[in-house]
Motif scaffolding. Structure first.
Motif, PDB file in Angstrom:
ATOM      1  N   LYS A 113       0.828  -1.202   0.000  1.00  0.00           N
ATOM      2  CA  LYS A 113       0.000   0.000   0.000  1.00  0.00           C
ATOM      3  C   LYS A 113       0.867   1.257   0.000  1.00  0.00           C
ATOM      4  CE  LYS A 113      -3.705  -2.287   2.495  1.00  0.00           C
ATOM      5  NZ  LYS A 113      -4.381  -2.418   3.777  1.00  0.00           N
ATOM      6  N   LEU A 114       2.016   1.198   0.658  1.00  0.00           N
ATOM      7  CA  LEU A 114       2.914   2.348   0.716  1.00  0.00           C
ATOM      8  C   LEU A 114       3.825   2.449  -0.499  1.00  0.00           C
ATOM      9  CD1 LEU A 114       4.064   2.179   4.430  1.00  0.00           C
ATOM     10  CD2 LEU A 114       2.415   3.737   3.423  1.00  0.00           C
ATOM     11  N   MET A 115       4.161   1.331  -1.082  1.00  0.00           N
ATOM     12  CA  MET A 115       5.145   1.286  -2.158  1.00  0.00           C
ATOM     13  C   MET A 115       4.476   1.217  -3.524  1.00  0.00           C
ATOM     14  SD  MET A 115       7.877   1.455  -0.551  1.00  0.00           S
ATOM     15  CE  MET A 115       8.581   1.176   1.038  1.00  0.00           C
ATOM     16  N   ASN A 116       3.628   2.171  -3.818  1.00  0.00           N
ATOM     17  CA  ASN A 116       2.995   2.211  -5.124  1.00  0.00           C
ATOM     18  C   ASN A 116       4.007   2.636  -6.171  1.00  0.00           C
ATOM     19  OD1 ASN A 116       0.453   1.529  -4.138  1.00  0.00           O
ATOM     20  ND2 ASN A 116       0.022   3.652  -3.603  1.00  0.00           N
ATOM     21  N   THR A 117       3.865   2.104  -7.359  1.00  0.00           N
ATOM     22  CA  THR A 117       4.701   2.545  -8.463  1.00  0.00           C
ATOM     23  C   THR A 117       3.808   3.185  -9.510  1.00  0.00           C
ATOM     24  OG1 THR A 117       4.559   0.405  -9.551  1.00  0.00           O
ATOM     25  CG2 THR A 117       6.463   0.767  -8.120  1.00  0.00           C
ATOM     26  N   LEU A 118       4.396   4.062 -10.271  1.00  0.00           N
ATOM     27  CA  LEU A 118       3.671   4.817 -11.271  1.00  0.00           C
ATOM     28  C   LEU A 118       4.565   4.933 -12.490  1.00  0.00           C
ATOM     29  CD1 LEU A 118       1.076   6.587 -11.620  1.00  0.00           C
ATOM     30  CD2 LEU A 118       2.446   8.488 -10.786  1.00  0.00           C
ATOM     31  N   ASN A 119       4.023   4.669 -13.652  1.00  0.00           N
ATOM     32  CA  ASN A 119       4.798   4.851 -14.873  1.00  0.00           C
ATOM     33  C   ASN A 119       4.788   6.322 -15.254  1.00  0.00           C
ATOM     34  OD1 ASN A 119       5.371   2.107 -15.217  1.00  0.00           O
ATOM     35  ND2 ASN A 119       3.456   1.747 -16.297  1.00  0.00           N
ATOM     36  N   LEU A 120       5.966   6.876 -15.473  1.00  0.00           N
ATOM     37  CA  LEU A 120       6.102   8.248 -15.938  1.00  0.00           C
ATOM     38  C   LEU A 120       6.683   8.186 -17.341  1.00  0.00           C
ATOM     39  CD1 LEU A 120       5.950  11.318 -15.321  1.00  0.00           C
ATOM     40  CD2 LEU A 120       8.347  11.143 -14.616  1.00  0.00           C
ATOM     41  N   LYS A 121       5.891   8.584 -18.309  1.00  0.00           N
ATOM     42  CA  LYS A 121       6.364   8.573 -19.692  1.00  0.00           C
ATOM     43  C   LYS A 121       7.293   9.762 -19.900  1.00  0.00           C
ATOM     44  CE  LYS A 121       2.369   6.182 -21.556  1.00  0.00           C
ATOM     45  NZ  LYS A 121       1.240   6.258 -22.472  1.00  0.00           N
ATOM     46  N   SER A 159      19.555  34.781 -12.968  1.00  0.00           N
ATOM     47  CA  SER A 159      18.742  33.580 -13.168  1.00  0.00           C
ATOM     48  C   SER A 159      18.780  33.199 -14.632  1.00  0.00           C
ATOM     49  CB  SER A 159      17.286  33.830 -12.758  1.00  0.00           C
ATOM     50  OG  SER A 159      17.189  34.116 -11.395  1.00  0.00           O
ATOM     51  N   ALA A 160      18.575  31.927 -14.914  1.00  0.00           N
ATOM     52  CA  ALA A 160      18.528  31.450 -16.298  1.00  0.00           C
ATOM     53  C   ALA A 160      17.716  30.171 -16.371  1.00  0.00           C
ATOM     54  CB  ALA A 160      19.942  31.201 -16.829  1.00  0.00           C
ATOM     55  N   LEU A 161      17.084  29.970 -17.520  1.00  0.00           N
ATOM     56  CA  LEU A 161      16.385  28.724 -17.788  1.00  0.00           C
ATOM     57  C   LEU A 161      17.414  27.709 -18.262  1.00  0.00           C
ATOM     58  CD1 LEU A 161      13.777  27.063 -18.204  1.00  0.00           C
ATOM     59  CD2 LEU A 161      13.684  28.008 -20.519  1.00  0.00           C
ATOM     60  N   VAL A 162      17.492  26.584 -17.566  1.00  0.00           N
ATOM     61  CA  VAL A 162      18.418  25.522 -17.938  1.00  0.00           C
ATOM     62  C   VAL A 162      17.592  24.371 -18.502  1.00  0.00           C
ATOM     63  CG1 VAL A 162      20.245  23.977 -17.160  1.00  0.00           C
ATOM     64  CG2 VAL A 162      20.020  26.255 -16.136  1.00  0.00           C
ATOM     65  N   HIS A 163      17.908  23.978 -19.714  1.00  0.00           N
ATOM     66  CA  HIS A 163      17.148  22.949 -20.433  1.00  0.00           C
ATOM     67  C   HIS A 163      17.547  21.542 -19.968  1.00  0.00           C
ATOM     68  CE1 HIS A 163      15.534  25.826 -23.346  1.00  0.00           C
ATOM     69  NE2 HIS A 163      16.711  26.436 -23.197  1.00  0.00           N
ATOM     70  N   THR A 164      16.534  20.672 -19.847  1.00  0.00           N
ATOM     71  CA  THR A 164      16.780  19.272 -19.504  1.00  0.00           C
ATOM     72  C   THR A 164      16.696  18.366 -20.731  1.00  0.00           C
ATOM     73  OG1 THR A 164      14.462  18.757 -19.061  1.00  0.00           O
ATOM     74  CG2 THR A 164      15.796  19.587 -17.205  1.00  0.00           C
ATOM     75  N   GLY A 165      16.007  18.841 -21.763  1.00  0.00           N
ATOM     76  CA  GLY A 165      15.852  18.030 -22.965  1.00  0.00           C
ATOM     77  C   GLY A 165      14.822  16.934 -22.856  1.00  0.00           C
ATOM     78  N   ILE A 166      14.042  16.945 -21.790  1.00  0.00           N
ATOM     79  CA  ILE A 166      13.007  15.913 -21.652  1.00  0.00           C
ATOM     80  C   ILE A 166      11.627  16.549 -21.557  1.00  0.00           C
ATOM     81  CG2 ILE A 166      14.541  14.254 -20.516  1.00  0.00           C
ATOM     82  CD1 ILE A 166      12.880  14.956 -17.898  1.00  0.00           C
ATOM     83  N   MET A 167      10.646  15.770 -21.969  1.00  0.00           N
ATOM     84  CA  MET A 167       9.240  16.107 -21.787  1.00  0.00           C
ATOM     85  C   MET A 167       8.628  14.948 -21.006  1.00  0.00           C
ATOM     86  SD  MET A 167       8.534  17.426 -25.688  1.00  0.00           S
ATOM     87  CE  MET A 167       9.152  15.888 -26.375  1.00  0.00           C
ATOM     88  N   VAL A 168       7.682  15.236 -20.144  1.00  0.00           N
ATOM     89  CA  VAL A 168       7.067  14.190 -19.332  1.00  0.00           C
ATOM     90  C   VAL A 168       5.557  14.219 -19.486  1.00  0.00           C
ATOM     91  CG1 VAL A 168       8.923  14.140 -17.621  1.00  0.00           C
ATOM     92  CG2 VAL A 168       6.977  15.655 -17.262  1.00  0.00           C
ATOM     93  N   SER A 169       4.942  13.088 -19.236  1.00  0.00           N
ATOM     94  CA  SER A 169       3.495  12.973 -19.239  1.00  0.00           C
ATOM     95  C   SER A 169       3.069  12.641 -17.812  1.00  0.00           C
ATOM     96  CB  SER A 169       3.052  11.872 -20.204  1.00  0.00           C
ATOM     97  OG  SER A 169       1.649  11.724 -20.153  1.00  0.00           O
ATOM     98  N   VAL A 170       2.840  13.690 -17.030  1.00  0.00           N
ATOM     99  CA  VAL A 170       2.388  13.505 -15.650  1.00  0.00           C
ATOM    100  C   VAL A 170       0.960  12.973 -15.698  1.00  0.00           C
ATOM    101  CG1 VAL A 170       1.850  14.682 -13.482  1.00  0.00           C
ATOM    102  CG2 VAL A 170       3.891  15.342 -14.783  1.00  0.00           C
TER     103      VAL A 170
END
Length: 163
Positions: free
Chosen positions: A11-19, A61-72
């Protein structure tokens, strides 16, 4: 502290797929993206890495790119946090405190880093620049009312509980 019976840990250790998808364009100053990862077993957040070499000037300050997109997933939020080691040792934090990635956002994840130190901070491709986690959130039903219930605290805010 009580131990949790083994049968209840699921119950505590749920996993979730993050695309995770990678930003495809690679210009002269942008390198291929690096897959985010946990640094250690048990970490709450995954580390996001820079896909560019950049010098964060002192006081800027500056925007630093990660190069990834995610599907929350719908019903959750992605939260971007500063890395505590960079904050303590180099004065590097997130300009907006905490970054919010909504479930309907499909653009590149970037970290708006700020340098509060006296020294410039050099970021290289692949350096860990931020931490990212996904948490479930409730959908709020907004209910307009003419007054709120009273509490012992009332409207006492900022500093009202002392030092």
């Amino acid at each position: 502290m009580a131990l949790i019976p083994l049968e209840n840990t699921k119950k505590l250790m749920n996993t979730l797929n993050l695309k995770i998808a990678f930003v495809s364009e690679v210009s002269n100053d942008m390198k291929p993206s690096v897959m985010p990862s946990y640094s250690r077993s048990g970490d709450a957040c995954i580390d996001l890495r820079s896909r560019e070499d950049i010098t964060l000037k002192s006081g800027c300050s500056a925007l630093v790119h990660t190069g990834i997109m995610v599907s929350v997933p719908v019903g959750a939020v992605g939260l971007l946090y500063a890395r505590s080691g960079n904050a303590l040792k180099h004065g590097i934090g997130l300009a907006n405190g905490v970054g919010v990635i909504d479930s309907n956002y499909r653009g590149e994840v970037g970290a708006i880093l700020t340098n509060s130190s006296k020294d410039d901070f050099v970021i290289k491709v692949g350096d860990r620049i931020a931490q990212f986690m996904v948490l479930p959130i409730p959908t709020l039903n907004l209910v307009e009312c003419s007054s709120l219930s009273t509490t012992n605290r009332g409207d006492n805010g900022f500093g009202s509980s002392g030092k």
